[in-house]
Design a protein around this motif. Structure first.
Motif: not given
Length: 352
Positions: A232-233, A251-253, A259-260, A295-298
């Motif tokens: 799961s996420y 959930e972190i999406k 990120l699953l 959000s994605i940083i890197e």
């Protein structure tokens, strides 16, 4: 008129006299150079070097060896915790925690867990005389009396701990395979309550003002010991500090990244209420106020995240094939500012 001119002349003379008294360079808190303690490992010996950041000037090549006449260990150092007048060094493969004097780096004592065959994982401080230590694959938390340098208590948990956080009189311990957050009270020295949190609670921090406890959940089927085939996420859970009630679960999406198959391994929250966590592949930012936003940083797998809450400084450690990089970054956007490059494998570092 004569008196006024004379007073002015006297003041000017005093001003230049003060300037001429010393040629010593004045270093203030605004100076860009900071002392850092860096743990390195060459595959055979661990070292503790004292450097300046970001210029990399070596103050001491190996503070422990210089102060004590021998290397600190033949294994990796995984945590350096500075607290009051002491430095605590966690060395899991030696089954011990080493305590040094913060000024002289002389050995004060060692806590050995070799007899129990337990590897220390993380140490936190609740107050001036109490530290709490969790271990890998062990269902106990140890209370260390930092005044008398002894193990004061061993408190059993309902499962193996993955992370620990001390806030005021409360100590929070994630028990991932039991889906629990255990809350330990330092006044009673007991686990006073357990909060059920689904989706494998793994890391824990507080928000900037301490009103919320933020738990990152790894997700099902991903951490060591979780052999479930379904996955799961990862998710984030916000808990009210006063009532211990769950305020939100999300959930972190983050956009543009999946990120699953990932889970958070490192986690900090800055004084600006921005949380950052690292997986094997990514550095992700979450909003500690509105935890549904991420959000994605890197797309980089960082080895360590460090936050200095006194000055609100945020650092990243990146290990490459032949060198290690320590970046200081903006605590809101994680935009890189200063960088220190070392031709050594750095396992941990701490501000002095």
């Amino acid at each position: 008129m004569f008196m006024k001119v004379g007073n002015i002349a006297l003041l000017i003379s005093l001003f230049f006299l003060i300037l001429s008294c010393s040629e010593e360079k004045i270093i203030t808190e605004l100076s860009p150079d900071k002392n850092i303690l860096v743990a390195t490992y060459d595959g055979a010996v661990a070292k503790l070097s004292r450097l300046t950041f970001p210029n990399g000037e070596v103050i001491n090549n190996d503070v422990y060896s210089e102060a004590n006449g021998k290397p600190i260990s033949n294994n990796k150092i995984t945590q350096i915790a500075t607290y009051l007048q002491h430095i605590y060094i966690v060395i899991p493969e030696d089954y011990k925690v080493v305590v040094l004097d913060r000024t002289t780096f002389k050995l004060i004592t060692e806590f050995s867990f070799k007899e129990e065959n337990q590897k220390p994982r993380k140490l936190v401080f609740a107050n001036a005389t109490e530290a709490y230590l969790i271990f890998d694959d062990y269902d106990y938390v140890y209370l260390i009396d930092t005044y008398y340098n002894k193990i004061a208590r061993k408190i059993q948990l309902e499962g193996n701990a993955s992370d620990i956080l001390a806030v005021g009189n409360q100590v929070y311990i994630t028990i991932p395979l039991k889906n629990q957050l255990s809350i330990f009270d330092t006044r009673t020295h007991k686990v006073e309550s357990n909060i059920q949190i689904e989706n494998v609670p793994y890391l824990v921090q507080k928000n900037a003002d301490g009103s919320k406890i933020i738990v990152l959940c790894a997700g099902i089927g991903k951490i060591p010991g979780d052999f479930r085939e379904a996955i799961s996420y990862p998710s984030v859970v916000a808990i009210d500090f006063i009532t211990n009630s769950i305020l939100s679960t999300n959930e972190i999406k983050p956009p543009k990244v999946d990120l699953l198959k990932e889970y958070p391994k490192l986690f900090i929250i800055t004084n600006n209420d921005w949380g950052f966590f690292a997986t094997d592949k990514y550095l992700i930012r979450i909003d500690a106020k509105q935890t549904k936003y991420s959000s994605i940083i890197e797309e980089t797998g960082y080895s360590e995240l460090l936050h200095n809450n006194i000055y609100n400084e945020f650092y990243l450690l990146l290990n490459l094939n032949n060198q290690s990089l320590i970046h200081q970054v903006d605590p809101i956007l994680a935009k890189k500012k200063d960088k220190l490059t070392l031709n050594h494998y750095v396992t941990y570092f701490a501000l002095m």
